[in-house]
Design a protein around this motif. Structure first.
Motif, PDB file in Angstrom:
ATOM      1  N   GLY A  88       6.365  67.220  74.516  1.00 38.04           N
ATOM      2  CA  GLY A  88       7.082  68.412  74.992  1.00 38.04           C
ATOM      3  C   GLY A  88       7.006  68.531  76.507  1.00 38.04           C
ATOM      4  O   GLY A  88       6.259  69.355  77.035  1.00 38.04           O
ATOM      5  N   SER A  91       9.501  72.022  81.118  1.00 35.35           N
ATOM      6  CA  SER A  91       9.746  72.219  82.559  1.00 35.35           C
ATOM      7  C   SER A  91       9.093  71.141  83.407  1.00 35.35           C
ATOM      8  O   SER A  91       9.446  70.962  84.575  1.00 35.35           O
ATOM      9  N   GLU A 109      10.095  64.212  75.568  1.00 37.96           N
ATOM     10  CA  GLU A 109      10.888  65.439  75.364  1.00 37.96           C
ATOM     11  C   GLU A 109      12.054  65.121  74.426  1.00 37.96           C
ATOM     12  O   GLU A 109      12.711  64.089  74.574  1.00 37.96           O
ATOM     13  N   ASP A 135      11.579  61.678  69.938  1.00 40.68           N
ATOM     14  CA  ASP A 135      10.927  62.634  69.039  1.00 40.68           C
ATOM     15  C   ASP A 135       9.409  62.418  69.094  1.00 40.68           C
ATOM     16  O   ASP A 135       8.908  61.359  68.687  1.00 40.68           O
ATOM     17  N   GLY A 136       8.723  63.433  69.570  1.00 41.39           N
ATOM     18  CA  GLY A 136       7.267  63.345  69.730  1.00 41.39           C
ATOM     19  C   GLY A 136       6.516  63.059  68.448  1.00 41.39           C
ATOM     20  O   GLY A 136       5.388  62.560  68.483  1.00 41.39           O
ATOM     21  N   LEU A 209       9.971  70.564  66.897  1.00 40.89           N
ATOM     22  CA  LEU A 209      11.100  70.293  66.008  1.00 40.89           C
ATOM     23  C   LEU A 209      11.264  68.799  65.797  1.00 40.89           C
ATOM     24  O   LEU A 209      10.908  68.001  66.664  1.00 40.89           O
TER      25      LEU A 209
HETATM   26  N1  SAH Z   1       4.759  71.588  78.537  1.00 39.70           N
HETATM   27  C1  SAH Z   1       5.938  72.407  78.681  1.00 39.70           C
HETATM   28  C2  SAH Z   1       6.101  73.284  77.461  1.00 39.70           C
HETATM   29  C3  SAH Z   1       7.517  73.424  77.114  1.00 39.70           C
HETATM   30  S1  SAH Z   1       7.840  74.237  75.603  1.00 39.70           S
HETATM   31  C4  SAH Z   1       5.933  73.205  79.954  1.00 39.70           C
HETATM   32  O1  SAH Z   1       4.863  73.441  80.535  1.00 39.70           O
HETATM   33  O2  SAH Z   1       6.992  73.615  80.414  1.00 39.70           O
HETATM   34  C5  SAH Z   1       7.750  72.922  74.423  1.00 39.70           C
HETATM   35  C6  SAH Z   1       8.676  71.754  74.655  1.00 39.70           C
HETATM   36  O3  SAH Z   1       8.486  70.874  73.529  1.00 39.70           O
HETATM   37  C7  SAH Z   1      10.160  72.077  74.695  1.00 39.70           C
HETATM   38  O4  SAH Z   1      10.729  71.535  75.843  1.00 39.70           O
HETATM   39  C8  SAH Z   1      10.724  71.411  73.432  1.00 39.70           C
HETATM   40  O5  SAH Z   1      12.048  70.911  73.580  1.00 39.70           O
HETATM   41  C9  SAH Z   1       9.728  70.272  73.231  1.00 39.70           C
HETATM   42  N2  SAH Z   1       9.656  69.740  71.872  1.00 39.70           N
HETATM   43  C10 SAH Z   1       9.701  70.403  70.680  1.00 39.70           C
HETATM   44  N3  SAH Z   1       9.614  69.538  69.642  1.00 39.70           N
HETATM   45  C11 SAH Z   1       9.488  68.290  70.198  1.00 39.70           C
HETATM   46  C12 SAH Z   1       9.366  66.976  69.650  1.00 39.70           C
HETATM   47  N4  SAH Z   1       9.373  66.736  68.329  1.00 39.70           N
HETATM   48  N5  SAH Z   1       9.263  65.929  70.508  1.00 39.70           N
HETATM   49  C13 SAH Z   1       9.272  66.120  71.862  1.00 39.70           C
HETATM   50  N6  SAH Z   1       9.399  67.345  72.441  1.00 39.70           N
HETATM   51  C14 SAH Z   1       9.500  68.412  71.617  1.00 39.70           C
END
Ligand code: SAH
Length: 214
Positions: A88, A91, A109, A135-136, A209
């Motif tokens: 994720g 930002s 991301e 996909d994480g 997700l």
């Molecule tokens: N570390 C970020 C947190 C952002 S919120 C910060 O400090 O800004 C969480 C993020 O996780 C979002 O950008 C969302 O799109 C991403 N995310 C959600 N599910 C994910 C997945 N399966 N794989 C990768 N990213 C994911």
């Protein structure tokens, strides 16, 4: 990079606020004191950059609250040479904090617009994180194993593949549970087959997700 005095003063104050909320790690406090959060905010909200709150960054996502970033980073117990996988990128603020802690950072991301924007921003600001659109839940096999894995979205289902990408002795910090009741967990890989779990109270995150969004 030019940095206005106004933001420097606010950043110092944020460090004090986080100390008063119980953050103790000097590596983490120094990183929060160095990273210009205003660069990672939606530019219409930069005056709020040093409030200890999460804010929208577009694509339905948020920049995490500084306390949450500090707490999760503290739980990673970094010494400065670890290989860290972040799930994720969002930002990029948490990614930048990890870079300041002198880790080698890999960040995934799932939203293409955020990936494009943030990977360029991090590069332009001089942060040399390795960013991937994907996909994480699948992790980043080519670069595994990792000393630490940090999940920055709330996970309702244990991402088993990520556990297999941890070094023995390494650990994953992950907000886990249903959206109405997420708990911060630290899961340590104690052997090839065994894991130990610690709990660190309730927290709130946008959901993790499955799949990617172009
Ligand atoms: N570390 C970020 C947190 C952002 S919120 C910060 O400090 O800004 C969480 C993020 O996780 C979002 O950008 C969302 O799109 C991403 N995310 C959600 N599910 C994910 C997945 N399966 N794989 C990768 N990213 C994911």
């Amino acid at each position: 990079m030019a940095d206005s005095y106004k933001f420097i003063a606010r950043r110092r104050n944020l460090v004090k606020v986080l100390e008063s909320k119980g953050i103790r790690s000097s590596i983490v406090l120094k990183a929060i004191g160095d990273v210009p959060r205003e660069k990672f905010m939606n530019q219409t909200l930069i005056e709020l950059s040093y409030d200890d709150k999460a804010y929208p960054i577009g694509a339905g996502q948020t920049i995490s609250q500084p306390y949450t970033v500090a707490k999760q980073t503290e739980l990673l117990d970094l010494r400065g040479d670890e290989k860290v996988l972040e799930i994720g990128t969002g930002s990029g603020y948490q990614t930048a904090v990890l870079c300041h802690c002198r880790c080698s950072v890999y960040s995934i991301e799932r939203q293409k617009t955020l990936y494009d924007k943030t990977s360029k921003l991090l590069y332009d600001l001089g942060y040399r994180a390795n960013c991937m659109f994907g996909d994480g839940f699948a992790g980043w096999k080519e670069n595994a194993p990792f000393d630490r894995i940090l999940v920055t979205a709330g996970c309702a289902e244990m991402p088993k593949e990520l556990l297999t990408q941890l070094k023995v002795g390494g650990f994953m910090v992950i907000p886990f549970g249903t959206n109405s009741q997420l708990k911060m967990l630290r899961i340590k890989r104690v052997s090839e087959t065994d894991f130990e779990k610690e709990e660190f109270g309730e927290c709130s995150f946008v959901p993790m997700l499955k799949g990617v969004e172009e």
